[in-house]
Design a protein around this motif. Structure first.
Motif, PDB file in Angstrom:
ATOM      1  N   GLN A 171      11.477   6.394   2.989  1.00 55.33           N
ATOM      2  CA  GLN A 171      12.348   6.788   3.852  1.00 55.33           C
ATOM      3  C   GLN A 171      13.172   5.809   4.821  1.00 55.33           C
ATOM      4  O   GLN A 171      15.061   6.349   4.702  1.00 55.33           O
ATOM      5  CB  GLN A 171      10.819   7.031   5.177  1.00 55.33           C
ATOM      6  CG  GLN A 171      11.358   7.560   6.666  1.00 55.33           C
ATOM      7  CD  GLN A 171      11.239   9.551   5.908  1.00 55.33           C
ATOM      8  OE1 GLN A 171      10.076   9.328   5.113  1.00 55.33           O
ATOM      9  NE2 GLN A 171      12.543   9.882   6.197  1.00 55.33           N
ATOM     10  N   LEU A 189       6.226   4.670   0.804  1.00 55.82           N
ATOM     11  CA  LEU A 189       6.236   5.691   1.301  1.00 55.82           C
ATOM     12  C   LEU A 189       7.443   5.001   2.860  1.00 55.82           C
ATOM     13  O   LEU A 189       8.857   5.906   3.063  1.00 55.82           O
ATOM     14  CB  LEU A 189       5.506   6.427   2.040  1.00 55.82           C
ATOM     15  CG  LEU A 189       4.531   7.562   1.056  1.00 55.82           C
ATOM     16  CD1 LEU A 189       3.071   8.264   2.618  1.00 55.82           C
ATOM     17  CD2 LEU A 189       5.330   7.723   0.243  1.00 55.82           C
ATOM     18  N   LYS A 190       6.884   4.171   3.305  1.00 56.98           N
ATOM     19  CA  LYS A 190       7.883   3.891   4.792  1.00 56.98           C
ATOM     20  C   LYS A 190       9.393   3.396   3.922  1.00 56.98           C
ATOM     21  O   LYS A 190      10.460   3.400   4.943  1.00 56.98           O
ATOM     22  CB  LYS A 190       7.015   2.610   5.534  1.00 56.98           C
ATOM     23  CG  LYS A 190       7.126   3.028   6.856  1.00 56.98           C
ATOM     24  CD  LYS A 190       6.552   2.505   7.555  1.00 56.98           C
ATOM     25  CE  LYS A 190       5.420   2.585   7.698  1.00 56.98           C
ATOM     26  NZ  LYS A 190       4.239   2.256   8.543  1.00 56.98           N
ATOM     27  N   ASP A 227       0.868  -1.193  -0.125  1.00 61.94           N
ATOM     28  CA  ASP A 227      -0.292   0.366   0.158  1.00 61.94           C
ATOM     29  C   ASP A 227       1.093   1.544   0.205  1.00 61.94           C
ATOM     30  O   ASP A 227       2.003   1.376  -0.081  1.00 61.94           O
ATOM     31  CB  ASP A 227      -0.530   0.469   1.430  1.00 61.94           C
ATOM     32  CG  ASP A 227      -0.508   0.120   2.249  1.00 61.94           C
ATOM     33  OD1 ASP A 227       0.842   0.261   2.442  1.00 61.94           O
ATOM     34  OD2 ASP A 227      -0.757   0.106   3.160  1.00 61.94           O
ATOM     35  N   ILE A 228       0.041   2.507  -0.314  1.00 67.02           N
ATOM     36  CA  ILE A 228       0.562   3.602  -0.055  1.00 67.02           C
ATOM     37  C   ILE A 228       1.908   3.993   1.203  1.00 67.02           C
ATOM     38  O   ILE A 228       2.798   4.659   1.239  1.00 67.02           O
ATOM     39  CB  ILE A 228      -0.320   5.043  -0.759  1.00 67.02           C
ATOM     40  CG1 ILE A 228      -0.679   4.283  -1.918  1.00 67.02           C
ATOM     41  CG2 ILE A 228       0.720   6.227  -0.252  1.00 67.02           C
ATOM     42  CD1 ILE A 228      -0.106   4.972  -2.934  1.00 67.02           C
ATOM     43  N   GLY A 229       1.011   3.852   2.241  1.00 66.64           N
ATOM     44  CA  GLY A 229       2.473   4.034   3.560  1.00 66.64           C
ATOM     45  C   GLY A 229       3.510   2.735   3.279  1.00 66.64           C
ATOM     46  O   GLY A 229       4.213   3.084   3.642  1.00 66.64           O
ATOM     47  N   ALA A 264      12.405  11.257  -5.092  1.00 73.13           N
ATOM     48  CA  ALA A 264      12.919  10.996  -5.807  1.00 73.13           C
ATOM     49  C   ALA A 264      12.844   9.049  -5.933  1.00 73.13           C
ATOM     50  O   ALA A 264      11.932   8.962  -6.881  1.00 73.13           O
ATOM     51  CB  ALA A 264      14.325  10.716  -5.979  1.00 73.13           C
ATOM     52  N   ARG A 309       4.437  11.472  -8.207  1.00 73.38           N
ATOM     53  CA  ARG A 309       5.441  11.314  -9.112  1.00 73.38           C
ATOM     54  C   ARG A 309       5.392  12.259  -9.678  1.00 73.38           C
ATOM     55  O   ARG A 309       6.382  12.773 -10.299  1.00 73.38           O
ATOM     56  CB  ARG A 309       4.776   9.963 -10.663  1.00 73.38           C
ATOM     57  CG  ARG A 309       5.184   8.187  -9.098  1.00 73.38           C
ATOM     58  CD  ARG A 309       4.137   7.704 -10.107  1.00 73.38           C
ATOM     59  NE  ARG A 309       5.007   6.787 -11.341  1.00 73.38           N
ATOM     60  CZ  ARG A 309       4.508   5.685 -11.609  1.00 73.38           C
ATOM     61  NH1 ARG A 309       3.749   5.083 -11.276  1.00 73.38           N
ATOM     62  NH2 ARG A 309       5.049   5.692 -13.413  1.00 73.38           N
ATOM     63  N   GLY A 315      -0.024  10.498   2.388  1.00 71.74           N
ATOM     64  CA  GLY A 315      -0.603   9.545   2.087  1.00 71.74           C
ATOM     65  C   GLY A 315       0.036   8.729   3.271  1.00 71.74           C
ATOM     66  O   GLY A 315      -0.331   7.358   3.430  1.00 71.74           O
ATOM     67  N   THR A 350      -2.837   5.569   5.088  1.00 68.21           N
ATOM     68  CA  THR A 350      -2.901   4.242   5.367  1.00 68.21           C
ATOM     69  C   THR A 350      -2.652   3.467   6.888  1.00 68.21           C
ATOM     70  O   THR A 350      -1.461   2.772   7.089  1.00 68.21           O
ATOM     71  CB  THR A 350      -1.658   3.782   4.864  1.00 68.21           C
ATOM     72  OG1 THR A 350      -0.503   4.589   4.892  1.00 68.21           O
ATOM     73  CG2 THR A 350      -1.939   3.614   3.089  1.00 68.21           C
ATOM     74  N   MET A 385       6.323   4.275  -5.561  1.00 67.33           N
ATOM     75  CA  MET A 385       5.000   4.260  -6.109  1.00 67.33           C
ATOM     76  C   MET A 385       5.284   3.591  -7.412  1.00 67.33           C
ATOM     77  O   MET A 385       4.149   2.981  -7.704  1.00 67.33           O
ATOM     78  CB  MET A 385       4.989   5.597  -6.037  1.00 67.33           C
ATOM     79  CG  MET A 385       4.143   6.935  -4.720  1.00 67.33           C
ATOM     80  SD  MET A 385       2.912   5.760  -3.898  1.00 67.33           S
ATOM     81  CE  MET A 385       3.492   6.784  -2.502  1.00 67.33           C
ATOM     82  N   ALA A 386       6.109   4.223  -8.550  1.00 63.92           N
ATOM     83  CA  ALA A 386       5.783   3.157  -9.719  1.00 63.92           C
ATOM     84  C   ALA A 386       6.376   1.793  -9.570  1.00 63.92           C
ATOM     85  O   ALA A 386       5.770   0.755 -10.286  1.00 63.92           O
ATOM     86  CB  ALA A 386       7.366   4.008 -10.611  1.00 63.92           C
ATOM     87  N   GLU A 411      10.583   8.244  -3.649  1.00 60.19           N
ATOM     88  CA  GLU A 411       9.028   8.352  -3.158  1.00 60.19           C
ATOM     89  C   GLU A 411       8.383   7.505  -4.097  1.00 60.19           C
ATOM     90  O   GLU A 411       7.545   6.458  -4.680  1.00 60.19           O
ATOM     91  CB  GLU A 411       9.178   8.546  -2.375  1.00 60.19           C
ATOM     92  CG  GLU A 411       8.625   9.023  -1.241  1.00 60.19           C
ATOM     93  CD  GLU A 411       8.293  10.193  -0.269  1.00 60.19           C
ATOM     94  OE1 GLU A 411       7.598  10.360   0.859  1.00 60.19           O
ATOM     95  OE2 GLU A 411       8.156  11.175  -1.253  1.00 60.19           O
ATOM     96  N   ALA A 412       8.922   8.241  -5.406  1.00 57.89           N
ATOM     97  CA  ALA A 412       8.350   8.297  -6.977  1.00 57.89           C
ATOM     98  C   ALA A 412       8.454   6.435  -7.259  1.00 57.89           C
ATOM     99  O   ALA A 412       7.616   6.660  -8.247  1.00 57.89           O
ATOM    100  CB  ALA A 412       8.824   9.305  -7.808  1.00 57.89           C
ATOM    101  N   ARG A 446       4.997  -0.102  -7.041  1.00 56.78           N
ATOM    102  CA  ARG A 446       3.417  -0.292  -6.988  1.00 56.78           C
ATOM    103  C   ARG A 446       3.286  -0.594  -8.277  1.00 56.78           C
ATOM    104  O   ARG A 446       2.197  -2.172  -8.124  1.00 56.78           O
ATOM    105  CB  ARG A 446       3.334   0.157  -5.133  1.00 56.78           C
ATOM    106  CG  ARG A 446       1.963  -0.279  -4.768  1.00 56.78           C
ATOM    107  CD  ARG A 446       1.889   0.971  -4.338  1.00 56.78           C
ATOM    108  NE  ARG A 446      -0.028   0.783  -3.734  1.00 56.78           N
ATOM    109  CZ  ARG A 446      -0.918   1.897  -4.852  1.00 56.78           C
ATOM    110  NH1 ARG A 446      -0.104   2.708  -5.876  1.00 56.78           N
ATOM    111  NH2 ARG A 446      -1.861   1.728  -4.455  1.00 56.78           N
TER     112      ARG A 446
END
Lengths: 404, 328
Positions: A258, A254-255, A249-251, A393, B293, B248, B252, A399-400, A395-396, A402
Motif C-alpha cells: 500500500q 500488505l502495508k 507477516d502478511i499485514g 501486482a 498471487r 490479510g 494481522t 507476498m512472493a 501485493e503479489a 516474504r
C-alpha cells in the motif's frame, strides 16, 4: 568536441557517430558547391537506432548526433570534425530550438497512429537550412504496433535529407521490421566512476555524495543527478530500501505494498497539481472562458475540455507507473546486493547506506531465495506493464518476497 | 411502495412525487388520476413533459373552464422546466384553482430545487419515489406487491423472484402481477421456478464473499452467472483482491484493538470488519499469500496475458476457496 561532452563512457559510439557526421558534412558541402557527391562508401545513413540501458544516454547521444549533423562551424573547412558545440547549428539543436530538428517524446503511455501519421507527413519536407532534417524519437519503444507500421515506409526511404534517430531501451522494444531498417548503435552502461566524475564536474555536486548516488543508481546518469539534487527523491528511495525488512507477516506485506502504491499515486498527484490546473486554465482561456470573466463555457467546447482531461489522466497513469517502476528497480538493486553478499563476490555493493539490512537478509536466506525474490520483482514490473492493477501486482510481489 | 406524508388525500390541490423510480412515479400519477376519475368520470387529464410546457401554457390549462369540469395536470420531469415556466408554476402554487389537481414529478436532487422547495412550502402532498438500491428493499417491495393483491407468498419465493429478475422494479412488479394472476393458492418457490429461473444479476463481490468462505461450488456457480450476465472481468478480479486483502489486513491487525480504531487503521467500515472477521476463520498467512498471487495472475490474464480469462478467474476462485480452508 563539445556536443559529445554529455555522453559519458561511450567512446566507441562517439567515434562512429563522429565519422558519420563527417561524411554527412562532406555530402552536404559537396551538394552546396554543386560538386559531385563523394564516391567513397559513406558512413552516414538515414535511420539510426540507439539502444542501451536506461540512463546510458540514448537520447543524449541522438541529440548530440543531431547537433553534429547541423554543425556549421568554420573549423570544418580546416578539417575539424563537426559538432563543435558553439556554432549556431550545434547550440540551437542542443537547447532544442533548431528548426530542422524535431524531438518526439511523449509524457503518456504510448505514441499512437494519429500522431505518427502527422510525423510521417512532416518528415517528407526538405530541411529549412539546407543541411539535414533530423527527427529524434526519444521513446521509440512507446510506439504502438500500428504506429510502428505507419513509420515503416518513412524510415525505409525517407526524403533525401531526412534522418531518423530512434531511441529504445533494447532492440527487442521496436518492431523487427523497424529494426531491420535502421543502423543499430548500442550504448553501454557508463562506469560508476565516470558518472560520479561528471556529476562533480558538470553539476557541482560534492564528490562524496556524487560517488554514493552514482553507485546507488548503477550508472543511470539522470537518476543519479536527481538523487543528488532532490531531497524528496532520496527520501523515497530510502523508504523503498527499508521495505525488505518490513515483510515479516502478511499485514506488513500488505502495508508495504500500500505504501509503495500510495507514494507513487502521491507523486503522480503532485505532478498533476503542478501542470494540470495551469493547462486547464490555459485551455479555458483559449476557449474564451478565462477565470475572472466568470462566464460559463461556450457551447461546443466541452469536447475539447474532455480531451484535455483524458490526456491528463493518461499522463498521470504514466507518472504513477514510472515512479513505481523506479521503486521496483531500487528493490531489485537491493536484492542484487544481497545476492552479491551471499555469494561472496568481489562486486562492490551498490546500496552502501543500507549495508546492515543487506547483510541481515543475506544471512537469513540462501542465494536461491534471493534469486526467486529478484524474479518476483521483475515479474511485478512485467505485470504492471501488462496493466495489472498496481496495488494487486505489488501485493503479489511482497507476498512472493516474504515467501522467498 | 410509495410512502405518503402529510395529507393522504390523492385529490390534494398539489401532489409532489419526488424520486427517480419510474414505476413509483407512474403509480403516484395513476393513483391521483384514479381518485379524480372516481370523483368525476369526466375528468380531463393533461400529461405534460417540459418541452410541451411553454411559458403561458400552464395558465391556459388551469384557467377555469365553462363547464367547471375537473382537471388533472401532470408535469413530468419538473426539474427540467425552463426558468419562465418555473415562474408560472410558482405563481400557480400561490393561488391554486379549485377543480384542478396538479401533479409535479421531480427527480429530487439539486437541479430545479427552487420549484421543489416552493411546492413544499405551499403544502403539497408529497409522495417519495426513491430508487431502491438495497436488495432488502426490493424483497420488501415484492412482498408488498403480493400483499396488495391479497396473495400470500413464501419468503423463499420472494427471494428467488428477486434473484431471477434483478433490480428493475417495473419488471418485478409485472412478474408479481403475472404470478398472482396465473397461479392459485400460495406462491412458493416451486411456482416461481416454473416461471422464472436463473439469476439476473451477479456481482464480483458476491463471488468474492462466497470464495473467501471456502464455498467453492457456490462461488464457481456465482462466477459463471457473473460472466453470463456480462460483469466486466477486471471488476471481478478487483472484488476478489479486495476480499482477500481485507482478510490479510484484519488477520494481522492487533487483537484487542477497538472496532473504531481498527476501522480507521484498516480503511474499512465497521460493519465490514465484523463480516470479514466471520470470513477469516480457516485462513492462514500462506493462504492469503497464495490467494493474492492467484488473483494477480488472473488479473493479468483478464487484461490480455491469458488465452481464456474465464478459466483464469475460475482458477483464482478455486485457489481462494482452497486457501480459505487451509487451516482446517
Amino acid at each position: 568536441m563539445a556536443v559529445w561532452d554529455d555522453l559519458i563512457g561511450q567512446q566507441p559510439v562517439i567515434a562512429q557517430l563522429t565519422a558519420a557526421a563527417r561524411d554527412a558534412d562532406a555530402l552536404v558541402t559537396a551538394a552546396a558547391e554543386g560538386a559531385e557527391p563523394p564516391r567513397a562508401a559513406s558512413k552516414m545513413t538515414h535511420a539510426w537506432l540507439f539502444t542501451g540501458p536506461p540512463g546510458a544516454g540514448r537520447s543524449t547521444a541522438a541529440r548530440a548526433f543531431a547537433a553534429a549533423l547541423q554543425c556549421v562551424s568554420p573549423d570544418r573547412a580546416l578539417g575539424g570534425a563537426p559538432g563543435c558545440g558553439f556554432c549556431d547549428g550545434c547550440h540551437t539543436t542542443l537547447v532544442g530550438t533548431h528548426a530542422d530538428v524535431e524531438v518526439v517524446a511523449t509524457d503518456q503511455l504510448s505514441i499512437g497512429v494519429k500522431d505518427t501519421r502527422d510525423l510521417v507527413r512532416r518528415s517528407s519536407m526538405s530541411p529549412a537550412n539546407g543541411r539535414w532534417q533530423v527527427i529524434v524519437m526519444a521513446d521509440a519503444d512507446r510506439l504502438t504496433e500500428g504506429a510502428g507500421n505507419v513509420l515503416l515506409k518513412a524510415v525505409e526511404e525517407p526524403a533525401p535529407r531526412t534522418v531518423w534517430l530512434l531511441c529504445a531501451p533494447s532492440i527487442e522494444d521496436v518492431l523487427p521490421t523497424i529494426r531491420s531498417r535502421c543502423r543499430h548503435l548500442n550504448l553501454r552502461t557508463p562506469p560508476v566512476d565516470a558518472v560520479a566524475d561528471v556529476l562533480v564536474r558538470r553539476d557541482g555536486i560534492e564528490p562524496e555524495l556524487a560517488a554514493t548516488v552514482a553507485r546507488a543508481t548503477q550508472g543511470h546518469i539522470d537518476r543519479a543527478r536527481r538523487l543528488a539534487t532532490d531531497e524528496r527523491a532520496r527520501e523515497r528511495r530510502a523508504a523503498v530500501l527499508r521495505l525488505p525488512l518490513q515483510l515479516d507477516d502478511i499485514g506488513g506485506c500488505l502495508k508495504a505494498a500500500q505504501m509503495l502504491v500510495d507514494s507513487a499515486t502521491e507523486d503522480a498527484k503532485q505532478v498533476a497539481e503542478e501542470v494540470d490546473a495551469k493547462e486547464t486554465e490555459e485551455l479555458r482561456a483559449a476557449l474564451g472562458a478565462a477565470a475572472g470573466t466568470g462566464g460559463r463555457m461556450p457551447r461546443g467546447t466541452a469536447g475539447a475540455m474532455k480531451e484535455l482531461a483524458d490526456r491528463q489522466k493518461r499522463r498521470s497513469t504514466r507518472t504513477q507507473r514510472d515512479t513505481l517502476d523506479l521503486a521496483l528497480t531500487d528493490l531489485a538493486g537491493f536484492y542484487r546486493d544481497v545476492l552479491a553478499v551471499q555469494l561472496g563476490t568481489s562486486t562492490p555493493i551498490a546500496n552502501t547506506e543500507v549495508r546492515d539490512a543487506i547483510t541481515r537478509i543475506a544471512a537469513n536466506g540462501r542465494p536461491e531465495n534471493t534469486l526467486r525474490r529478484i524474479e518476483a520483482v521483475l515479474a511485478c514490473r512485467e505485470a504492471l506493464d501488462s496493466n495489472v492493477a498496481p496495488l494487486l501486482a505489488v501485493e503479489a510481489m511482497t507476498m512472493a518476497l516474504r515467501a522467498g | 411502495m410509495a410512502k405518503k406524508t402529510s395529507t393522504d388525500d390523492p385529490l390534494a390541490p398539489v401532489t409532489l412525487a419526488v424520486g427517480q423510480e419510474e414505476l413509483l412515479l407512474d403509480r403516484a400519477v395513476a393513483q391521483v388520476v384514479a381518485a379524480a376519475r372516481a370523483a368525476d368520470s369526466d375528468t380531463d387529464v393533461r400529461d405534460l413533459t417540459p418541452d410541451a410546457l411553454q411559458p403561458g401554457t400552464l395558465a391556459e390549462l388551469v384557467s377555469p373552464s365553462l363547464f367547471a369540469e375537473r382537471k388533472v395536470v401532470v408535469v413530468r420531469a419538473a426539474q427540467d422546466l425552463s426558468a419562465d415556466t418555473v415562474k408560472d408554476v410558482k405563481a400557480y402554487l400561490d393561488a391554486p384553482a379549485e377543480e384542478i389537481t396538479l401533479v409535479l414529478l421531480h427527480a429530487g436532487g439539486a437541479k430545479g430545487k427552487g420549484l421543489l422547495d416552493a411546492a413544499r412550502k405551499a403544502g403539497a402532498r408529497e409522495v417519495a419515489c426513491p430508487k431502491m438500491t438495497k436488495p432488502a428493499d426490493r424483497l420488501a417491495f415484492v412482498r408488498a406487491e403480493f400483499r396488495t393483491v391479497g396473495r400470500s407468498a413464501t419468503p423463499e419465493a420472494c427471494q428467488s423472484l428477486v434473484d431471477a429478475i434483478g433490480s428493475d422494479l417495473r419488471e418485478l412488479a409485472s412478474a408479481c402481477a403475472q404470478l398472482a394472476a396465473d397461479v392459485d393458492g400460495t406462491i412458493d418457490e416451486a411456482v416461481v421456478a416454473r416461471y422464472y429461473t436463473g439469476r439476473a444479476e451477479a456481482t464480483g463481490f458476491e463471488v468474492a464473499d462466497l470464495a473467501v468462505t471456502g464455498r467453492t461450488a457456490e462461488a464457481l456457480e456465482r462466477l459463471r452467472w457473473a460472466l453470463a450476465v456480462g460483469q466486466p472481468l477486471p471488476g471481478i478480479t478487483f472484488a476478489l483482491a479486495s476480499g482477500v486483502r481485507a482478510i490479510g489486513k484484519l488477520a494481522t491487525a492487533p487483537r484487542g484493538a477497538r472496532p473504531g480504531d481498527l476501522a480507521r487503521e484498516l480503511g474499512m467500515p465497521p460493519w465490514k470488519i465484523d463480516r470479514v472477521r466471520q470470513q477469516m476463520r480457516g485462513w492462514s498467512g500462506d493462504g492469503v499469500a497464495a490467494a493474492l498471487r492467484a488473483v494477480a495472475e488472473a488479473d493479468a490474464a483478464v487484461k490480455g496475458a491469458g488465452a481464456d480469462p474465464a478459466y483464469a478467474l475460475e482458477k483464482a476462485v478455486v485457489t481462494i476457496a482452497r486457501a480459505a480452508r487451509s487451516r482446517r
